[in-house]
Design a protein around this motif. Structure first.
Motif, PDB file in Angstrom:
ATOM      1  N   GLU A  73       0.839  -1.201   0.000  1.00 25.99           N
ATOM      2  CA  GLU A  73       0.000   0.000   0.000  1.00 25.99           C
ATOM      3  C   GLU A  73       0.873   1.250   0.000  1.00 25.99           C
ATOM      4  OE1 GLU A  73      -3.412   2.023   2.932  1.00 25.99           O
ATOM      5  OE2 GLU A  73      -2.428   0.131   3.467  1.00 25.99           O
ATOM      6  N   VAL A  74       0.451   2.285  -0.712  1.00 24.81           N
ATOM      7  CA  VAL A  74       1.149   3.566  -0.708  1.00 24.81           C
ATOM      8  C   VAL A  74       0.342   4.556   0.123  1.00 24.81           C
ATOM      9  CG1 VAL A  74       1.990   5.503  -2.088  1.00 24.81           C
ATOM     10  CG2 VAL A  74       2.243   3.155  -2.926  1.00 24.81           C
ATOM     11  N   ILE A  75       1.005   5.153   1.104  1.00 22.79           N
ATOM     12  CA  ILE A  75       0.372   6.139   1.972  1.00 22.79           C
ATOM     13  C   ILE A  75       1.127   7.454   1.847  1.00 22.79           C
ATOM     14  CG2 ILE A  75      -0.405   4.343   3.579  1.00 22.79           C
ATOM     15  CD1 ILE A  75       1.831   5.225   5.494  1.00 22.79           C
ATOM     16  N   ARG A  76       0.559   8.517   2.396  1.00 25.41           N
ATOM     17  CA  ARG A  76       1.226   9.825   2.338  1.00 25.41           C
ATOM     18  C   ARG A  76       1.141  10.479   3.713  1.00 25.41           C
ATOM     19  NH1 ARG A  76       2.302  13.722  -2.005  1.00 25.41           N
ATOM     20  NH2 ARG A  76       1.496  12.119  -3.414  1.00 25.41           N
TER      21      ARG A  76
ATOM     22  N   HIS B 173       6.381  11.510   9.651  1.00 23.04           N
ATOM     23  CA  HIS B 173       5.621  11.780  10.873  1.00 23.04           C
ATOM     24  C   HIS B 173       4.158  11.367  10.763  1.00 23.04           C
ATOM     25  CE1 HIS B 173       8.542  14.369  13.150  1.00 23.04           C
ATOM     26  NE2 HIS B 173       9.085  14.426  11.951  1.00 23.04           N
ATOM     27  N   PRO B 174       3.799  10.164  11.174  1.00 23.18           N
ATOM     28  CA  PRO B 174       2.389   9.758  11.110  1.00 23.18           C
ATOM     29  C   PRO B 174       1.484  10.550  12.047  1.00 23.18           C
ATOM     30  CG  PRO B 174       3.684   8.125  12.310  1.00 23.18           C
ATOM     31  CD  PRO B 174       4.659   9.075  11.685  1.00 23.18           C
ATOM     32  N   GLU B 175       2.033  11.086  13.129  1.00 20.08           N
ATOM     33  CA  GLU B 175       1.198  11.816  14.095  1.00 20.08           C
ATOM     34  C   GLU B 175       0.636  13.112  13.508  1.00 20.08           C
ATOM     35  OE1 GLU B 175       5.267  13.681  14.749  1.00 20.08           O
ATOM     36  OE2 GLU B 175       4.408  11.807  14.004  1.00 20.08           O
ATOM     37  N   HIS B 176       1.174  13.555  12.361  1.00 16.99           N
ATOM     38  CA  HIS B 176       0.662  14.755  11.707  1.00 16.99           C
ATOM     39  C   HIS B 176      -0.362  14.433  10.623  1.00 16.99           C
ATOM     40  CE1 HIS B 176       3.418  17.065  13.989  1.00 16.99           C
ATOM     41  NE2 HIS B 176       4.497  16.793  13.289  1.00 16.99           N
ATOM     42  N   ALA B 177      -0.806  13.196  10.562  1.00 14.15           N
ATOM     43  CA  ALA B 177      -1.792  12.805   9.551  1.00 14.15           C
ATOM     44  C   ALA B 177      -2.813  11.858  10.185  1.00 14.15           C
ATOM     45  CB  ALA B 177      -1.109  12.140   8.362  1.00 14.15           C
ATOM     46  N   VAL B 178      -3.504  12.358  11.204  1.00  6.59           N
ATOM     47  CA  VAL B 178      -4.451  11.505  11.949  1.00  6.59           C
ATOM     48  C   VAL B 178      -5.861  12.080  12.022  1.00  6.59           C
ATOM     49  CG1 VAL B 178      -2.644  10.451  13.361  1.00  6.59           C
ATOM     50  CG2 VAL B 178      -3.766  12.539  14.162  1.00  6.59           C
TER      51      VAL B 178
ATOM     52  N   ALA C  25      -9.081  14.019   9.926  1.00  3.71           N
ATOM     53  CA  ALA C  25      -9.650  14.355   8.618  1.00  3.71           C
ATOM     54  C   ALA C  25      -9.569  15.850   8.368  1.00  3.71           C
ATOM     55  CB  ALA C  25     -11.101  13.887   8.553  1.00  3.71           C
ATOM     56  N   GLY C  26      -9.034  16.210   7.203  1.00  2.00           N
ATOM     57  CA  GLY C  26      -8.948  17.604   6.817  1.00  2.00           C
ATOM     58  C   GLY C  26      -7.685  18.313   7.246  1.00  2.00           C
TER      59      GLY C  26
ATOM     60  N   ARG D 100      -9.878   9.909   1.924  1.00  2.00           N
ATOM     61  CA  ARG D 100      -9.044   9.544   3.057  1.00  2.00           C
ATOM     62  C   ARG D 100      -8.684  10.768   3.892  1.00  2.00           C
ATOM     63  NH1 ARG D 100      -4.987   5.566  -0.054  1.00  2.00           N
ATOM     64  NH2 ARG D 100      -3.584   6.078   1.638  1.00  2.00           N
ATOM     65  N   SER D 101      -8.776  11.945   3.287  1.00  2.00           N
ATOM     66  CA  SER D 101      -8.686  13.215   4.010  1.00  2.00           C
ATOM     67  C   SER D 101      -7.473  13.321   4.926  1.00  2.00           C
ATOM     68  CB  SER D 101      -9.970  13.453   4.828  1.00  2.00           C
ATOM     69  OG  SER D 101     -11.086  13.456   3.998  1.00  2.00           O
ATOM     70  N   GLY D 102      -6.349  12.809   4.488  1.00  4.58           N
ATOM     71  CA  GLY D 102      -5.118  13.020   5.229  1.00  4.58           C
ATOM     72  C   GLY D 102      -4.976  12.239   6.509  1.00  4.58           C
ATOM     73  N   THR D 103      -5.607  11.088   6.616  1.00  2.64           N
ATOM     74  CA  THR D 103      -5.549  10.317   7.860  1.00  2.64           C
ATOM     75  C   THR D 103      -4.690   9.060   7.730  1.00  2.64           C
ATOM     76  OG1 THR D 103      -7.595   9.144   7.289  1.00  2.64           O
ATOM     77  CG2 THR D 103      -7.809  11.148   8.597  1.00  2.64           C
ATOM     78  N   ASP D 104      -3.774   9.036   6.778  1.00  4.32           N
ATOM     79  CA  ASP D 104      -2.964   7.828   6.567  1.00  4.32           C
ATOM     80  C   ASP D 104      -2.124   7.455   7.780  1.00  4.32           C
ATOM     81  OD1 ASP D 104      -3.902   7.243   4.071  1.00  4.32           O
ATOM     82  OD2 ASP D 104      -2.177   8.048   2.982  1.00  4.32           O
TER      83      ASP D 104
END
Length: 244
Positions: free
Chosen positions: A134-137, A205-210, A212-213, A224-228
């Motif tokens: 899977e590719v996440i951002r 940094h996953p903690e900065h993408a948790v 929505a929006g 997915r609204s930036g919640t990867d």
């Protein structure tokens, strides 16, 4: 309710973000101080990003000797899930909980951008809610983010499927020549795990993408609204439940 500790060192920047990510995932966030030698009964630990002790000597080098890290190392060796994000990844290499080392980015500049990553393995305590390939951002921001290791270590990581994330194409900006591999990390490695899969370190940094929006969207996948990044924290809860 599982308790997840977040360690704060002098110079830590992202501890509050990590504590919020833990809370949003449904766990109890517990603030841990670098100068204590008590983990306060937590079930998992996060070493967040920043510039602990000003990154003097070498990124993460002084943090390795903080009193709390003796307890963290013991807990990790006993199987407790530990996640090192950016500076936390650097600290994990300094404690030898993870192999290799981090040096300055190949282009010698600080980088900050939304970064696509490929999930190489979901078989860790922090990635069970992802899918292999899977590719996440999620956001990337670092100056000492180039992962390096000797050939023997690299061969071992690849053979044992211990590369957890790799940088992939898709970044919209960055230093020329580093759009795919933003800091020159060997084998485009963005994150690795230990032999047992309970300790994971990564530079983004996953903690900065948790929420929505408020995080980066994948092109064409706005729902997915930036919640990867949220699944890092739900994954460890899944792992803790499975272990009990």
């Amino acid at each position: 309710m599982p308790k997840i500790g977040v360690v704060t060192f002098p110079g830590t920047l992202d501890d509050r973000d990590a504590l919020r990510a833990v809370k949003l995932a449904g766990a109890e966030p517990v603030a841990l101080w670098h100068n204590e030698d008590d983990l306060h009964g937590v079930d998992a630990i996060i070493l967040p990003g920043g510039f602990s002790y000003g990154d003097y000597l070498r990124a993460g080098a002084i943090s390795r000797f903080a009193p709390v890290m003796e307890r963290v190392v013991d807990a990790a060796k006993g199987g407790m899930p530990v996640l090192g994000i950016c500076n936390g990844f650097q600290i994990l290499t300094e404690t030898h909980l993870l192999p290799g080392s981090m040096i300055k980015n190949a282009h010698r500049t600080f980088i900050c951008r939304d970064q696509p990553l490929r999930v190489e393995t979901s078989r860790t305590a922090w990635t069970t809610d992802y899918t292999d390939g899977e590719v996440i951002r999620i956001p990337l921001k670092n100056q000492d983010g180039q992962y390096v290791a000797d050939q023997r270590t690299l061969d071992m990581l690849e053979a044992e499927n211990r590369v957890v994330f790799r940088y992939v194409e898709g970044a919209t900006h960055g230093p020329a020549g580093f759009e795919e591999n933003p800091n020159g990390s060997v084998n485009a490695i963005a994150g690795i795990t230990n032999e047992w899969g309970n300790v994971v370190g990564l530079m983004p940094h996953p903690e900065h993408a948790v929420e929505a929006g408020f995080g980066p969207d994948m092109p064409g996948e706005g729902t997915r609204s930036g919640t990867d990044g949220a699944r890092f924290f739900s994954s460890v809860l899944t792992s803790l439940v499975a272990a009990n």
